[in-house]
Design an enzyme around this catalytic site. Structure first.
Site, short mmCIF file in Angstrom:
data_model
loop_
_atom_site.label_atom_id
_atom_site.label_comp_id
_atom_site.label_asym_id
_atom_site.label_seq_id
_atom_site.Cartn_x
_atom_site.Cartn_y
_atom_site.Cartn_z
CD1 TRP A 129 -19.20 -3.86 -44.23
CD2 TRP A 129 -17.30 -3.81 -43.04
NE1 TRP A 129 -19.32 -2.85 -43.29
CE2 TRP A 129 -18.16 -2.79 -42.55
CE3 TRP A 129 -16.04 -3.95 -42.44
CZ2 TRP A 129 -17.82 -1.95 -41.49
CZ3 TRP A 129 -15.70 -3.11 -41.38
CH2 TRP A 129 -16.58 -2.13 -40.93
N GLY A 148 -22.29 -6.30 -47.30
CA GLY A 148 -21.80 -7.01 -46.12
C GLY A 148 -22.10 -6.23 -44.85
CG ASP A 149 -22.88 -1.79 -43.11
OD1 ASP A 149 -21.81 -1.48 -42.58
OD2 ASP A 149 -23.99 -1.39 -42.69
CB ILE A 150 -25.73 -5.73 -40.11
CG1 ILE A 150 -24.99 -7.06 -40.13
CG2 ILE A 150 -27.08 -5.91 -39.42
CD1 ILE A 150 -24.46 -7.50 -38.78
CD1 TRP A 187 -24.94 2.39 -42.74
CD2 TRP A 187 -23.42 3.61 -43.82
NE1 TRP A 187 -23.93 1.55 -43.12
CE2 TRP A 187 -22.98 2.26 -43.78
CE3 TRP A 187 -22.61 4.56 -44.44
CZ2 TRP A 187 -21.77 1.84 -44.33
CZ3 TRP A 187 -21.42 4.15 -45.00
CH2 TRP A 187 -20.99 2.81 -44.94
#
Length: 200
Positions: A129, A148-150, A187
């Site tokens: 990440w 790996g980014d929620i 995002w």
């Protein structure tokens, strides 16, 4: 950027709906180097805002965020600055690698994303990440999807109803060679929907 967005609009309807609802995303940029990697270590598994507050406390207290200075800071002092024992050990491992010339951050822009990953992954506490974000924010790598980014994972689940990371990886192949730009759009949706503003 426009070329990347046009490409993604052609490949997947979700991007059209994100832009129609929330407008264009911000492309995050950060300076290359030790300071940004320290900040990224602090950001692991916490919000950007709380990590930034801790980082500013470190900067205000120590005046200079440099490997030789951070290596001299005691664990107790780091704890007083709000840094966990685990993250303290990661920051010191990074500082040590730089001072021992095991890692040369200035050489990274001339390397491929894979070569950068192979160098950084050797440092304790720097995982995929952290490397993905450094590649995207500092080296402007165009084709990464940080699973790996929620926020990325949750947005893919929400917009595409895909719940398995391997399947996410397979679906996102059609976003290549612009998966980083796809990530910025994901995002953007995640933050706007929650009325949150993040300064990268």
């Amino acid at each position: 950027m426009q070329e990347a967005i046009d490409y993604l609009l052609e490949k997947d309807a979700i991007f059209k709906s994100i832009i129609e609802e929330y407008g264009m995303p911000t492309i995050p940029k950060r300076p290359q180097g030790f300071e940004t990697l320290v900040l990224l270590i602090l950001e692991q598994q916490v919000s950007i805002d709380s990590a930034k507050a801790t980082f500013l406390k470190i900067k205000t207290t120590l005046k200079t965020v440099a490997p030789e200075i951070l290596l001299d800071v005691s664990d107790a002092e780091f704890r007083n600055l709000g840094v966990s024992r685990q993250k303290t050990s990661y920051i010191k491992a990074l500082a040590t690698a730089l001072l021992n010339k095991e890692l040369d951050l200035e050489s990274l822009p001339n390397k491929t994303a894979q070569q950068v990953r192979e160098e950084l992954i050797k440092i304790k506490g720097i995982g995929n990440w952290t490397i993905d974000i450094y590649l995207m924010f500092c080296l402007q790598a165009p084709d990464l999807l940080p699973l790996g980014d929620i926020a990325v994972v949750n947005t893919i689940k929400e917009l595409l109803n895909i719940h398995d990371k391997d399947e996410m990886e397979i679906h996102a192949k059609k976003w290549s060679p612009y998966r980083s730009f796809a990530t910025y759009l994901l995002w953007h949706h995640y933050l706007k929907k929650r009325n949150r503003t993040v300064v990268y």
